[in-house]
Design a protein around this motif. Structure first.
Motif, short mmCIF file in Angstrom:
data_model
loop_
_atom_site.label_atom_id
_atom_site.label_comp_id
_atom_site.label_asym_id
_atom_site.label_seq_id
_atom_site.Cartn_x
_atom_site.Cartn_y
_atom_site.Cartn_z
N LEU A 223 0.85 -1.19 0.00
CA LEU A 223 0.00 0.00 0.00
C LEU A 223 0.89 1.25 0.00
O LEU A 223 0.66 2.19 -0.72
N HIS A 224 1.87 1.23 0.85
CA HIS A 224 2.90 2.27 0.86
C HIS A 224 4.04 1.81 1.76
O HIS A 224 3.98 0.72 2.34
N GLU A 225 5.01 2.66 1.92
CA GLU A 225 6.24 2.29 2.60
C GLU A 225 6.03 1.79 4.03
O GLU A 225 6.72 0.88 4.50
N THR A 312 -3.61 -4.78 -6.28
CA THR A 312 -3.06 -4.15 -7.47
C THR A 312 -3.79 -2.84 -7.71
O THR A 312 -4.97 -2.72 -7.40
N SER A 313 -3.08 -1.90 -8.25
CA SER A 313 -3.73 -0.65 -8.59
C SER A 313 -4.15 -0.67 -10.05
O SER A 313 -4.65 0.30 -10.58
N ASP A 314 -3.96 -1.82 -10.67
CA ASP A 314 -4.26 -1.94 -12.09
C ASP A 314 -5.66 -2.51 -12.26
O ASP A 314 -6.00 -3.53 -11.65
N LYS A 315 -6.46 -1.87 -13.12
CA LYS A 315 -7.85 -2.33 -13.20
C LYS A 315 -7.99 -3.69 -13.88
O LYS A 315 -9.03 -4.31 -13.81
N GLU A 402 -9.84 -2.97 4.49
CA GLU A 402 -9.08 -1.74 4.64
C GLU A 402 -9.00 -1.07 3.26
O GLU A 402 -10.01 -0.86 2.64
N TRP A 403 -7.82 -0.83 2.75
CA TRP A 403 -7.78 -0.12 1.47
C TRP A 403 -7.51 -1.04 0.31
O TRP A 403 -7.08 -0.63 -0.76
N SER A 404 -7.72 -2.31 0.53
CA SER A 404 -7.46 -3.26 -0.53
C SER A 404 -8.77 -3.77 -1.10
O SER A 404 -9.62 -4.27 -0.37
#
Ligand SMILES: *[C@@H]1O[C@H](CO)[C@@H](O)[C@H](O)[C@H]1NC(C)=O
Ligand SMILES: *[C@@H]1O[C@H](CO)[C@@H](O)[C@H](O)[C@H]1NC(C)=O
Ligand SMILES: *[C@@H]1O[C@H](CO)[C@@H](O)[C@H](O)[C@H]1NC(C)=O
Length: 455
Positions: A223-225, A312-315, A402-404
């Motif tokens: 998600l981030h560092e 993944t941030s890819d659609k 969460e954010w996934s």
């Protein structure tokens, strides 16, 4: 012809307005992404979420009768009807484990966790609420909640020498997770949080398959560092990559024996008592579930049912390998090791409410509960409340944590259909009663939306 062209042309003031809106939005997103990297530590300090600002009222749904339990059998008695209730238990092999302390967490406990249980768990479950023994307020809280649905057992954890951890209450709680045998008596422990919201009718199959606990992990892009750092810590403790993040569903169900074994494992590889190990390694933040899940994946893989969600941030669901954060395996590993079934989207029983996917920010607690009620069988029973939802649409809370977001995978809908088919097969008057109650009550819940940004 000229007329048509005219209609397609935007007037100048509108273009200017759109430009300004565009700049403001992107400026906000940019600033926000800068801020959240530094503000991320807030994530683990859940109790201090902006709680003061909410007005709240516990709405007694009246679904479950309150019982009074005398002071003397408070600690040992879960429910006066315990033995009767047992026959109706879906998970006789598991105790739910909730670590709590006095103070404001009761707000979440009653407004989120136990309220959602009223709608989505049937029969009874065995739950233990773990409190601090040295605090008089915790004893008062224990007394109070032992008399309320779901009539949990109360366990008090002894105060430990603050020398054993690095002084934060959070680390004390984390350490307690490694000693479940002090608390639960059944073979499996199912960890939940006070801000867990169950989102669908609980079936046996959601949490156990072939009598093995379901574990839904997340791998892929970090998600981030801040999260990547947890993976790196896990990897460095084990000296091999972390397979996935697993505080990514609720309840997190682990065999108690395996956690005891894990303590022994650390004692052996580090040649020191577990508490000493814990103190050394909590100098950097550790995530207890990452350690526990790495252990069961490495040593007891066949005793759990693993489902792994690709973040993944890819659609189109492609994984950009360069963002795996460093503590994990690379994409090749997952291609080789995961069976096709392990990548099938598994519906989740619950969400972690304040961390609900940022893209669905506009959904209220009422909205979350109505979705569960409607898909559970309420489209005919509760038509006016279910109006906004499509029976054949996606119940997104089954696939968010969460954010996934797992909804990019178009197999979600098939799995959702299968889940609700199983519920339909159990349809009975009790369930209809719960749905009716939900239709009447949910509107009256006074709970302001709370969301924590992905930081
Ligand atoms: C406990 O059992 C009694 C009698 O069997 C029943 O009337 C009562 O509703 C039960 N209470 C609960 C909370 O299940
Ligand atoms: C991640 O770990 C590195 C190295 O220890 C540290 O410099 C960095 O600040 C950490 N990042 C976050 C967001 O905590
Ligand atoms: C509200 O949430 C829905 C998904 O539930 C999303 O499609 C929509 O774009 C959101 N609207 C706003 C204004 O954020």
């Amino acid at each position: 012809m000229a007329d048509t062209r005219q209609q397609h042309k935007l007037p100048l003031p509108l273009i200017l307005l759109l430009t300004v809106v565009f700049i403001v939005c992107f400026g906000y997103i940019y600033l926000y992404s800068r801020l959240t990297t530094t503000g991320s530590i807030i994530l683990y300090e859940k109790p201090s979420l902006r709680m003061e600002t909410y007005s709240f009222k516990v709405v007694d749904t009246g679904l479950v009768k309150r019982e009074s339990v005398s002071r003397s059998n408070l600690i040992s008695t879960r429910n006066k009807n315990g033995t009767e209730a047992k026959s109706a238990e879906l998970f006789p092999e598991m105790d739910l484990y909730l670590r709590m302390t006095s103070g404001k967490l009761y707000y979440y406990y009653s407004a989120l966790l136990t309220r959602s249980m009223k709608y989505f768990w049937s029969g009874s479950m065995s739950m233990v609420v773990v409190l601090d023994d040295e605090k008089a307020e915790d004893h008062r809280l224990g007394e109070k909640i032992s008399m309320e649905y779901p009539f949990p057992r109360i366990a008090f954890m002894e105060a430990i020498d603050p020398e054993i951890y690095h002084g934060s209450g959070h680390q004390r709680i984390q350490r307690d997770f490694f000693y479940p045998e002090k608390i639960v008596s059944r073979p499996y422990v199912g960890f939940v949080d006070t801000d867990t919201v169950f989102v669908t009718r609980i079936t046996r199959n959601l949490l156990f398959e072939d009598d093995k606990p379901v574990v839904i992990g997340i791998y892929g892009e970090a998600l981030h560092e801040w999260w990547a750092n947890y993976s790196k810590v896990t990897a460095s403790i084990f000296k091999s990559p972390e397979p996935f993040q697993c505080m990514s569903h609720f309840p997190v169900i682990i065999k108690v024996e395996h956690i005891i074994e894990l303590r022994n494992y650390f004692e052996q590889i580090y040649g020191m008592p577990f508490d000493e190990f814990f103190k050394i390694f909590t100098k950097s933040n550790i995530a207890q579930f990452h350690l526990i899940c790495k252990y069961i994946w490495d040593f007891h893989r066949n005793e759990y049912k693993f489902y792994l969600q690709l973040r993944t941030s890819d659609k189109f669901g492609r994984w950009t390998v360069d963002r795996n954060g460093g503590g994990r395996h690379d994409v090749q590993f997952y291609r080789q090791v995961l069976t096709p079934k392990q990548t099938v989207p598994k519906p989740r029983a619950a969400i972690h409410y304040p961390y609900r996917n940022y893209f669905y920010l506009n959904t209220t607690l009422q909205g979350v509960l109505y979705s569960g009620i409607c898909y559970t069988g309420g489209f005919d029973i509760c038509p006016e409340k279910c109006l906004k939802l499509k029976p054949d649409g996606l119940h997104v809370d089954l696939f968010l944590f969460e954010w996934s977001d797992w909804t990019w995978d178009n197999r979600c809908i098939t799995e959702q259909t299968e889940h609700y088919k199983q519920i339909k097969a159990q349809f009975n008057s009790e369930l209809i009663h719960i749905i009716r109650k939900g239709c009447e009550e949910i509107d009256h819940i006074d709970f302001k939306p709370i969301f924590v940004k992905p930081g």
